[in-house]
Design a protein around this motif. Structure first.
Motif, short mmCIF file in Angstrom:
data_model
loop_
_atom_site.label_atom_id
_atom_site.label_comp_id
_atom_site.label_asym_id
_atom_site.label_seq_id
_atom_site.Cartn_x
_atom_site.Cartn_y
_atom_site.Cartn_z
N ILE A 12 0.84 -1.20 0.00
CA ILE A 12 0.00 0.00 0.00
C ILE A 12 0.88 1.25 0.00
O ILE A 12 0.61 2.21 -0.73
N TRP A 13 1.96 1.24 0.79
CA TRP A 13 2.85 2.40 0.82
C TRP A 13 3.50 2.62 -0.55
O TRP A 13 3.61 3.75 -1.02
N ARG A 14 3.91 1.56 -1.22
CA ARG A 14 4.54 1.68 -2.54
C ARG A 14 3.55 2.25 -3.55
O ARG A 14 3.92 3.07 -4.39
N ILE A 15 2.31 1.83 -3.50
CA ILE A 15 1.28 2.37 -4.42
C ILE A 15 1.07 3.85 -4.13
O ILE A 15 1.04 4.68 -5.06
N LEU A 16 0.95 4.22 -2.87
CA LEU A 16 0.77 5.61 -2.48
C LEU A 16 2.00 6.44 -2.88
O LEU A 16 1.87 7.52 -3.46
N SER A 17 3.16 5.93 -2.61
CA SER A 17 4.41 6.61 -2.95
C SER A 17 4.53 6.82 -4.46
O SER A 17 4.91 7.90 -4.92
N PHE A 18 4.20 5.79 -5.23
CA PHE A 18 4.25 5.88 -6.69
C PHE A 18 3.29 6.96 -7.19
O PHE A 18 3.65 7.79 -8.03
N THR A 19 2.08 6.96 -6.67
CA THR A 19 1.06 7.92 -7.09
C THR A 19 1.49 9.35 -6.79
O THR A 19 1.39 10.24 -7.65
N ILE A 20 1.98 9.57 -5.59
CA ILE A 20 2.43 10.91 -5.20
C ILE A 20 3.59 11.35 -6.09
O ILE A 20 3.62 12.49 -6.57
N CYS A 21 4.53 10.48 -6.31
CA CYS A 21 5.69 10.80 -7.15
C CYS A 21 5.26 11.15 -8.57
O CYS A 21 5.74 12.13 -9.15
N ALA A 22 4.35 10.38 -9.14
CA ALA A 22 3.88 10.64 -10.51
C ALA A 22 3.15 11.98 -10.58
O ALA A 22 3.35 12.75 -11.53
N ILE A 23 2.34 12.28 -9.58
CA ILE A 23 1.61 13.56 -9.56
C ILE A 23 2.59 14.73 -9.44
O ILE A 23 2.45 15.74 -10.14
N LEU A 24 3.59 14.60 -8.58
CA LEU A 24 4.56 15.67 -8.42
C LEU A 24 5.48 15.82 -9.63
O LEU A 24 5.98 16.92 -9.90
N ALA A 25 5.72 14.74 -10.36
CA ALA A 25 6.59 14.80 -11.54
C ALA A 25 5.89 15.40 -12.75
O ALA A 25 6.53 15.96 -13.64
N TYR A 26 4.58 15.29 -12.79
CA TYR A 26 3.82 15.74 -13.97
C TYR A 26 4.10 17.21 -14.36
O TYR A 26 4.35 17.48 -15.54
N PRO A 27 4.08 18.15 -13.43
CA PRO A 27 4.34 19.54 -13.84
C PRO A 27 5.73 19.76 -14.47
O PRO A 27 5.91 20.64 -15.28
N PHE A 28 6.69 18.94 -14.09
CA PHE A 28 8.04 19.08 -14.64
C PHE A 28 8.15 18.53 -16.06
O PHE A 28 8.93 19.01 -16.86
N LEU A 42 12.05 5.83 -9.76
CA LEU A 42 12.37 6.27 -8.40
C LEU A 42 11.88 5.28 -7.35
O LEU A 42 12.58 5.01 -6.36
N ASN A 43 10.70 4.72 -7.55
CA ASN A 43 10.19 3.76 -6.57
C ASN A 43 10.98 2.46 -6.55
O ASN A 43 11.20 1.88 -5.49
N VAL A 44 11.43 2.01 -7.69
CA VAL A 44 12.26 0.80 -7.74
C VAL A 44 13.58 1.07 -7.02
O VAL A 44 14.03 0.28 -6.17
N VAL A 45 14.21 2.20 -7.33
CA VAL A 45 15.48 2.55 -6.69
C VAL A 45 15.30 2.69 -5.18
O VAL A 45 16.08 2.14 -4.40
N MET A 46 14.26 3.40 -4.77
CA MET A 46 14.05 3.60 -3.33
C MET A 46 13.70 2.31 -2.59
O MET A 46 14.05 2.15 -1.43
N THR A 47 13.04 1.39 -3.26
CA THR A 47 12.74 0.09 -2.65
C THR A 47 14.04 -0.68 -2.41
O THR A 47 14.23 -1.28 -1.35
N ILE A 48 14.92 -0.66 -3.38
CA ILE A 48 16.21 -1.36 -3.25
C ILE A 48 17.05 -0.72 -2.15
O ILE A 48 17.62 -1.42 -1.31
N VAL A 49 17.10 0.61 -2.14
CA VAL A 49 17.86 1.31 -1.10
C VAL A 49 17.28 1.01 0.28
O VAL A 49 18.03 0.76 1.24
#
Length: 64
Positions: A12-28, A42-49
């Motif tokens: 659930i955290w990964r889904i939420l994290s992915f969604t937030i990241c995608a929303i924040l990346a969209y304006p860029f 980013l989520n794959v990298v952060m999961t591994i880290v």
């Protein structure tokens, strides 16, 4: 098959994290496709880290 509560929490955290990241990346990027791939990367990298951080933390618990 019953899923462990911790596994559910992580999923659930990964889904939420992915969604937030995608929303924040969209304006860029001004593109849903690019936002999706950046968020995925980013989520794959952060999961591994996080995995290695947890291993390090548990190995050195006595010193922290």
């Amino acid at each position: 098959m019953k899923i462990n509560k911790t596994v559910k929490k992580v999923m659930i955290w990964r889904i939420l994290s992915f969604t937030i990241c995608a929303i924040l990346a969209y304006p860029f990027f001004d593109s849903f496709a690019q936002s999706f791939w950046v968020a995925l990367y980013l989520n794959v990298v952060m999961t591994i880290v996080h995995y290695f951080f947890e291993r390090f933390w548990h190995r050195n618990e006595d010193f922290m």
